[in-house]
Design an enzyme around this catalytic site. Structure first.
Site, PDB file in Angstrom:
ATOM      1  CD  GLU A 174      32.313  55.705  64.808  1.00  0.00           C
ATOM      2  OE1 GLU A 174      31.654  54.734  65.118  1.00  0.00           O
ATOM      3  OE2 GLU A 174      32.174  56.174  63.801  1.00  0.00           O
ATOM      4  N   GLY A 176      29.960  34.662  48.467  1.00  0.00           N
ATOM      5  CA  GLY A 176      30.635  36.072  48.368  1.00  0.00           C
ATOM      6  C   GLY A 176      32.281  35.931  49.052  1.00  0.00           C
ATOM      7  CB  VAL A 191      23.275  37.466  51.826  1.00  0.00           C
ATOM      8  CG1 VAL A 191      22.926  35.994  51.785  1.00  0.00           C
ATOM      9  CG2 VAL A 191      22.497  38.216  52.867  1.00  0.00           C
ATOM     10  N   GLY A 192      25.529  39.775  51.786  1.00  0.00           N
ATOM     11  CA  GLY A 192      25.903  41.474  51.341  1.00  0.00           C
ATOM     12  C   GLY A 192      25.804  42.216  52.408  1.00  0.00           C
ATOM     13  CG  HIS A 236      65.172  35.872  38.870  1.00  0.00           C
ATOM     14  ND1 HIS A 236      64.138  35.014  38.496  1.00  0.00           N
ATOM     15  CD2 HIS A 236      66.109  35.072  39.153  1.00  0.00           C
ATOM     16  CE1 HIS A 236      64.444  33.922  38.630  1.00  0.00           C
ATOM     17  NE2 HIS A 236      65.716  33.708  39.088  1.00  0.00           N
ATOM     18  N   GLY A 275      37.949  53.851  63.642  1.00  0.00           N
ATOM     19  CA  GLY A 275      38.217  52.901  62.543  1.00  0.00           C
ATOM     20  C   GLY A 275      37.201  52.302  62.053  1.00  0.00           C
ATOM     21  N   GLY A 276      35.910  52.232  62.502  1.00  0.00           N
ATOM     22  CA  GLY A 276      34.838  51.699  61.745  1.00  0.00           C
ATOM     23  C   GLY A 276      34.836  50.393  61.685  1.00  0.00           C
ATOM     24  CG  ASP A 295      31.231  50.775  52.806  1.00  0.00           C
ATOM     25  OD1 ASP A 295      31.984  51.115  52.051  1.00  0.00           O
ATOM     26  OD2 ASP A 295      31.218  49.821  53.557  1.00  0.00           O
TER      27      ASP A 295
END
Length: 464
Positions: A35, A185, A271-272, A443, A40-41, A312
C-alpha cells in the site's frame, strides 16, 4: 535490492485488499500486502469514515442551533451554540487514526507482511515496490489487484486552489463561507448538506434534470425538500463552465441558457470516480478490460491466470462492502475453497438528510420483468419516527405479483441506513412478502415500517 516471495500478493490495502489479506492469513496463506498510503484506502482515510464523522458533527451542530431558535418544541433550551471546526477535524482524524491502527493490528495478527510503497508490475508474478529504504521486489504465485478509484477531474475545473475533490474537502481547516458543489450525486449532496449545517452558503450545480439521478424521484423527494429547508440552492439542468478570472466564483450556464456567477471560496467537484488503472504497470500484464475497468468473472478472476481483481477497479457499484465481500471470497478461493460471487443484491446507502437505502430492484426495474406488488408505508404513521421527529419518509417493498418473492426494498428517512442489513438479508434469504409480514418486529421501532410495507403489498396494512 531486496527480494521476497509469497503465495499471495495483494496490491492495495483498501477495504477489499486488507480484508482479502486478513482472510488469507487466517487460512494459513503466506500473504504480502502493498500500500502506498495508509491502510484502509479511500474509504477509511478520505471517504466513508471521515465523511460520516463530518456529517454527524454537522447534524449535532445544526440540531443545537435548531433548539436555540425553538426551545419551545421539546422544552430544550440551548444558548449560543458555537463551532470549533479545528476540534471537529481533530476528532474526525482521531477516529481515522484509531481505525488505521486497528487494521494494521489485524494484518499483523493474521501474519500478513505489510510493505509500504508504490507497487509497479514487472510481469504477472512480480512487482517492484519503491519504499523509503529503496526498491523491493516481490514475487508471488497469485496476485490480487485492489487499487481502488480516484475522483474524476474536470478539464475546465482542475483540482487545486479553490477547486477541491472530496479528499480535500474532508481536510479543510475552516468552513467555507460559500461552497459551490458541482455534481448532485450522493457524494456532492452528503458533503453539501454537511457544510450547509456547519454554516456555509451552499449551491449545488447538477447537469441532469434532478439531483440523485441514480435513485427514483419518489425516494429523492424528501431529500430535495430538506435541501430547500437548509437554504441550499439547487440548479438542475445547469452546466459548470469554469472559475471566474479572480477565482472567487463558479461560472455556470443555467437550464435556460443564461450565464450565472456563483460566489464561492471553495468549489467542490463531485462528478464521479474513476478506477486507478494507471501508474502501476497495467501495460506489463495486458489484462482484458471492460471499458475503463478490469474485466473479471464470477470469481473475480481476470484474463490472466493467477491474477484476480476486486473492488472499484472492477466496476460498479463502487462500494466498500462490495470490495470487502469480493476480497473475502478471493482469499478463500486462493486457499483452496470453492466460492463464487452469487450475491442477490448489494445495498446502497446515501447518507443525506434524510438518508436513502436501496437494495435490489427498483419498482421500474421490477415491472420490466413482469407484474409486481408494491407496498409503501410512511414514517408519518410510525410511532418511533414521530418520537424522533423523523416522520418525513417511507419504506417500500417491491415483490413479484404471482409468488410474492421480494425483488427490491427501498427506504428514505432519518437513520434508515441501519435498516439496510435487514433489507439485504431478506433478499439474500429469498424472502416473500409473507415472511417479512409474519416476522415480529419490535415496537416501537422504525423497522415496523418494513413489516407494514409488506402487509400493504399483501393488501392489509394494519396502521394505515
Amino acid at each position: 535490492m531486496k527480494e521476497i516471495s509469497c503465495k499471495l500478493l495483494v496490491v492495495g490495502a483498501g477495504p477489499g485488499g486488507y480484508v482479502c489479506a486478513i482472510r488469507a492469513g487466517q487460512l494459513g496463506v503466506d500473504t504480502v500486502i502493498v500500500e502506498a498510503g495508509k491502510p484502509g484506502g479511500t474509504c477509511l482515510n478520505v471517504g466513508c469514515i471521515p465523511s460520516k464523522a463530518l456529517i454527524h458533527a454537522a447534524q449535532e451542530f445544526e440540531k443545537a442551533g435548531h433548539w436555540a431558535a425553538r426551545s419551545d418544541v421539546l422544552g430544550i433550551g440551548v444558548e449560543n451554540p458555537s463551532l470549533d471546526f479545528a476540534a471537529t477535524i481533530a476528532w474526525k482524524d482521531g477516529i481515522v487514526s484509531r481505525l488505521n491502527s486497528g487494521i494494521a493490528g489485524l494484518l499483523k495478527k493474521a501474519k500478513v507482511k505489510y510493505v509500504q510503497g508504490w507497487a509497479t508490475f514487472r510481469d504477472g508474478k512480480t512487482v517492484s515496490v519503491e519504499t523509503e529504504t529503496g526498491e523491493q521486489v516481490i514475487r508471488a504465485e497469485t496476485v490480487v489487484i485492489a487499487t481502488g478509484s480516484a475522483p474524476v477531474e474536470l478539464p475546465f475545473l482542475p483540482f487545486g486552489g479553490p477547486v477541491v475533490s472530496s479528499t480535500e474537502a474532508l481536510a479543510l481547516r475552516q468552513v467555507p463561507q460559500h461552497l459551490a458543489v458541482v455534481g448532485g450525486g450522493y457524494i456532492g449532496l452528503e458533503l453539501g448538506i454537511a457544510f450547509a449545517k456547519l454554516g456555509a452558503r451552499v449551491t449545488v450545480v447538477e447537469a441532469l434534470a434532478r439531483v440523485l439521478p441514480q435513485y427514483d424521484a419518489e425516494l429523492v423527494r424528501p431529500v430535495t425538500k430538506r435541501l430547500s429547508a437548509l437554504g441550499i440552492e439547487v440548479l438542475t439542468g445547469a452546466k459548470a463552465k469554469g472559475l471566474s478570472a479572480k477565482g472567487d466564483a463558479l461560472l455556470v450556464e443555467t437550464s435556460d441558457g443564461r450565464d450565472k456567477r456563483i460566489a464561492a471560496d471553495r468549489v467542490l467537484v463531485t462528478v464521479g470516480r474513476k478506477p486507478v488503472t494507471a501508474g502501476w504497470g497495467l501495460d506489463q500484464i495486458d489484462l482484458d478490460m471492460a471499458g475503463r475497468f478490469i474485466r473479471i468473472d464470477e470469481q473475480c478472476r481476470t484474463s490472466m491466470r493467477g491474477i484476480y481483481a476486486i473492488g472499484d477497479v472492477t466496476g460498479e457499484p463502487m462500494l466498500a462492502h462490495r470490495a470487502m465481500a469480493q476480497g473475502e471470497m478471493v482469499a478463500e478461493i486462493v486457499a483452496g475453497q470453492r466460492r463464487s460471487w452469487d450475491k442477490r443484491a448489494v445495498p446502497a446507502v446515501c447518507f443525506t438528510d434524510p438518508e436513502i437505502v436501496s437494495v435490489g430492484l427498483s419498482p421500474d426495474e421490477a415491472k420490466a420483468l413482469g407484474e409486481t406488488r408494491i407496498g409503501i408505508f410512511p414514517f408519518s404513521a410510525n410511532g418511533r419516527a414521530m418520537t424522533m421527529q423523523g416522520e418525513d419518509g417511507f419504506v417500500r417493498v417491491v415483490a413479484r405479483a404471482d409468488n410474492h418473492l421480494v425483488l427490491g426494498i427501498q427506504a428514505v428517512g432519518q437513520g434508515v441506513s441501519e435498516l439496510s442489513a435487514a433489507f439485504s438479508l431478506a433478499l439474500e434469504m429469498g424472502a416473500r412478502l409473507e415472511d417479512i409480514a409474519g416476522t415480529i418486529h419490535a415496537h416501537p421501532t422504525q423497522s415496523e415500517a418494513f413489516a407494514e410495507a409488506a402487509l400493504k403489498a399483501l393488501g392489509h396494512a394494519l396502521h394505515i
